[in-house]
Design a protein around this motif. Sequence first.
Motif, PDB file in Angstrom:
ATOM      1  N   TYR A  35       0.832  -1.208   0.000  1.00 41.05           N
ATOM      2  CA  TYR A  35       0.000   0.000   0.000  1.00 41.05           C
ATOM      3  C   TYR A  35       0.868   1.261   0.000  1.00 41.05           C
ATOM      4  CZ  TYR A  35      -3.482  -3.454   1.355  1.00 41.05           C
ATOM      5  OH  TYR A  35      -4.293  -4.560   1.379  1.00 41.05           O
ATOM      6  N   TYR A  36       1.908   1.275   0.842  1.00 44.91           N
ATOM      7  CA  TYR A  36       2.756   2.465   0.886  1.00 44.91           C
ATOM      8  C   TYR A  36       3.611   2.564  -0.375  1.00 44.91           C
ATOM      9  CZ  TYR A  36       5.196   6.387   2.937  1.00 44.91           C
ATOM     10  OH  TYR A  36       5.686   7.650   3.168  1.00 44.91           O
ATOM     11  N   LYS A  37       3.997   1.421  -0.925  1.00 52.24           N
ATOM     12  CA  LYS A  37       4.737   1.461  -2.198  1.00 52.24           C
ATOM     13  C   LYS A  37       3.890   2.133  -3.278  1.00 52.24           C
ATOM     14  CE  LYS A  37       7.173  -1.193  -5.711  1.00 52.24           C
ATOM     15  NZ  LYS A  37       6.379  -1.009  -6.937  1.00 52.24           N
ATOM     16  N   SER A  38       2.595   1.873  -3.274  1.00 52.67           N
ATOM     17  CA  SER A  38       1.704   2.515  -4.236  1.00 52.67           C
ATOM     18  C   SER A  38       1.726   4.032  -4.063  1.00 52.67           C
ATOM     19  CB  SER A  38       0.281   1.980  -4.050  1.00 52.67           C
ATOM     20  OG  SER A  38      -0.625   2.634  -4.922  1.00 52.67           O
ATOM     21  N   ALA A  50       8.982  -1.485 -11.506  1.00 61.56           N
ATOM     22  CA  ALA A  50       9.468  -2.859 -11.650  1.00 61.56           C
ATOM     23  C   ALA A  50       9.897  -3.480 -10.323  1.00 61.56           C
ATOM     24  CB  ALA A  50      10.645  -2.900 -12.627  1.00 61.56           C
ATOM     25  N   ASN A  51      10.045  -2.656  -9.291  1.00 56.58           N
ATOM     26  CA  ASN A  51      10.475  -3.155  -7.986  1.00 56.58           C
ATOM     27  C   ASN A  51       9.382  -4.038  -7.375  1.00 56.58           C
ATOM     28  OD1 ASN A  51      10.568  -1.927  -4.701  1.00 56.58           O
ATOM     29  ND2 ASN A  51      12.133  -3.269  -5.518  1.00 56.58           N
ATOM     30  N   TYR A  94      21.816 -15.839 -19.301  1.00 50.51           N
ATOM     31  CA  TYR A  94      20.436 -15.368 -19.289  1.00 50.51           C
ATOM     32  C   TYR A  94      20.213 -14.481 -18.065  1.00 50.51           C
ATOM     33  CZ  TYR A  94      19.704 -19.356 -22.458  1.00 50.51           C
ATOM     34  OH  TYR A  94      19.782 -20.249 -23.489  1.00 50.51           O
ATOM     35  N   ILE A  95      19.591 -13.330 -18.288  1.00 48.93           N
ATOM     36  CA  ILE A  95      19.120 -12.507 -17.176  1.00 48.93           C
ATOM     37  C   ILE A  95      17.808 -13.114 -16.698  1.00 48.93           C
ATOM     38  CG2 ILE A  95      18.342 -10.227 -16.416  1.00 48.93           C
ATOM     39  CD1 ILE A  95      21.257 -10.190 -17.127  1.00 48.93           C
ATOM     40  N   ILE A  96      17.792 -13.640 -15.478  1.00 47.00           N
ATOM     41  CA  ILE A  96      16.582 -14.233 -14.937  1.00 47.00           C
ATOM     42  C   ILE A  96      15.691 -13.144 -14.334  1.00 47.00           C
ATOM     43  CG2 ILE A  96      15.654 -15.943 -13.328  1.00 47.00           C
ATOM     44  CD1 ILE A  96      17.299 -17.145 -15.581  1.00 47.00           C
ATOM     45  N   GLU A  97      16.295 -12.301 -13.497  1.00 41.39           N
ATOM     46  CA  GLU A  97      15.566 -11.188 -12.880  1.00 41.39           C
ATOM     47  C   GLU A  97      16.538 -10.041 -12.637  1.00 41.39           C
ATOM     48  OE1 GLU A  97      13.457 -12.249  -9.327  1.00 41.39           O
ATOM     49  OE2 GLU A  97      12.348 -13.884 -10.281  1.00 41.39           O
ATOM     50  N   PHE A  98      15.989  -8.846 -12.436  1.00 34.72           N
ATOM     51  CA  PHE A  98      16.824  -7.705 -12.055  1.00 34.72           C
ATOM     52  C   PHE A  98      15.993  -6.741 -11.213  1.00 34.72           C
ATOM     53  CE2 PHE A  98      14.731  -6.104 -15.843  1.00 34.72           C
ATOM     54  CZ  PHE A  98      14.509  -4.766 -15.559  1.00 34.72           C
ATOM     55  N   GLN A  99      16.674  -5.982 -10.379  1.00 34.88           N
ATOM     56  CA  GLN A  99      16.063  -4.893  -9.623  1.00 34.88           C
ATOM     57  C   GLN A  99      17.053  -3.742  -9.609  1.00 34.88           C
ATOM     58  OE1 GLN A  99      13.027  -4.604  -8.437  1.00 34.88           O
ATOM     59  NE2 GLN A  99      12.316  -6.718  -8.615  1.00 34.88           N
ATOM     60  N   SER A 100      16.555  -2.531  -9.821  1.00 33.07           N
ATOM     61  CA  SER A 100      17.451  -1.376  -9.856  1.00 33.07           C
ATOM     62  C   SER A 100      17.104  -0.329  -8.809  1.00 33.07           C
ATOM     63  CB  SER A 100      17.450  -0.750 -11.258  1.00 33.07           C
ATOM     64  OG  SER A 100      16.167  -0.724 -11.814  1.00 33.07           O
ATOM     65  N   PHE A 124       6.095  -6.304 -14.709  1.00 29.21           N
ATOM     66  CA  PHE A 124       6.660  -5.120 -15.359  1.00 29.21           C
ATOM     67  C   PHE A 124       8.165  -5.285 -15.572  1.00 29.21           C
ATOM     68  CE2 PHE A 124       8.074  -0.698 -15.780  1.00 29.21           C
ATOM     69  CZ  PHE A 124       7.208  -0.283 -16.776  1.00 29.21           C
ATOM     70  N   MET A 125       8.855  -5.915 -14.606  1.00 27.97           N
ATOM     71  CA  MET A 125      10.284  -6.179 -14.769  1.00 27.97           C
ATOM     72  C   MET A 125      10.527  -7.020 -16.017  1.00 27.97           C
ATOM     73  SD  MET A 125      12.715  -8.690 -12.601  1.00 27.97           S
ATOM     74  CE  MET A 125      11.883 -10.002 -13.494  1.00 27.97           C
ATOM     75  N   GLU A 126       9.685  -8.034 -16.220  1.00 25.60           N
ATOM     76  CA  GLU A 126       9.833  -8.901 -17.384  1.00 25.60           C
ATOM     77  C   GLU A 126       9.605  -8.137 -18.684  1.00 25.60           C
ATOM     78  OE1 GLU A 126      10.547 -11.728 -19.971  1.00 25.60           O
ATOM     79  OE2 GLU A 126      10.976 -11.883 -17.825  1.00 25.60           O
ATOM     80  N   LEU A 127       8.618  -7.245 -18.682  1.00 26.02           N
ATOM     81  CA  LEU A 127       8.362  -6.437 -19.870  1.00 26.02           C
ATOM     82  C   LEU A 127       9.555  -5.520 -20.168  1.00 26.02           C
ATOM     83  CD1 LEU A 127       4.624  -5.535 -19.177  1.00 26.02           C
ATOM     84  CD2 LEU A 127       5.505  -7.218 -20.811  1.00 26.02           C
TER      85      LEU A 127
END
Length: 340
Positions: free
Chosen positions: A74-77, A102-103, A290-296, A108-111
């Motif tokens: 909720y707070y992230k929103s 994307a966090n 392969y990039i499986i996942e990422f977070q920035s 969305f991260m995948e897109l």
Amino acid sequence: MTKIIALTDYKNKFGSKHFDRPYRSGMDKEKLKKYFNELALEIEFHKLHEVTSNLNILKGQFVLYTSSEDIGYYYKSFIEDIILILETVGAKTIPSYKHLRANNNKVFMELMRQEIKESEQLSAFSFGSLNDFLSFRNNISYPCVFKTAEGASGTGVFLANTEEELIKIIKKNNKVSNPKENLKDYLRSKKHKGYLKEDIYRRKFIVQQFIPNLKNDWKLYIFGDMLYVFNRPIQKGRGIKASGGGYDNYLYGPNANTPEGLFEFAYMFFLKLNVPHVSLDVAYDGKQFYIIEFQSVYFGTAGIPYSNGYYKKTGDSWLFVNDKLEIENVYAKSINWFLK
């Protein structure tokens, strides 16, 4: 001296830090001020809600921000609303809003990952409901990996060997439970001819290509021109999951048994993101990375205190620098690198 505004949450927390004191309090803001000052940068902290009364005052300003993993997000929103409008009025948000979106949002991260189009693309599909999947079912190859949009440390990740298994997994993880609204919707279908009921399995998810015979993956943190790496073995009893296996069980730095080309592959992906720092999960099948996942933004940083140093590129080589740095120092250096 360049001024930077840093936005904290309602707990006055900024960022993510392993071994923080008190627990889950984020980075040490006094240390951040010190390290930023050493780089001729002035960092000024404000709570997120404080900027809502005069958004235009941040036009043209560099703005750093935290994210949140509060239950229900909720707070992230709320944070997303603020960062998006700040970007709209001309604030220089670091990183840009889409990285916040994307966090802890694997769809969305995948897109974003597909948009970047690294050299070896991992096949994956995004869905918003079971109905979406059923209309696309003939395009899925098995075995495959199901992932909920939210979740960390391997939660919400399951291997499906058949379509029947995958549908069961979707139903188990994606049901929207609201008996009162479901009853109302059922009554609508009886009252209005041709009305289509809401899909009760409509939490977004992805179905990703399965890479067989993996024994580990690598987690890489890239902060500007500094690269941290550790090897995460897939441990007995954890199925296909390398993450969440415990930091004491991972292999760091020169002990990570990194294949040739891993650092260059990861760094090229990092540069395409146009961010000061990133956390990458990378797999290698013996031929391709392969990039499986990422977070920035707002990712775990345990690999920094567990490592004795980091890699830095010198010429065409990545050399290990035996220097144990605090996360606040590493973070400040990455922002300075990005601004330059």
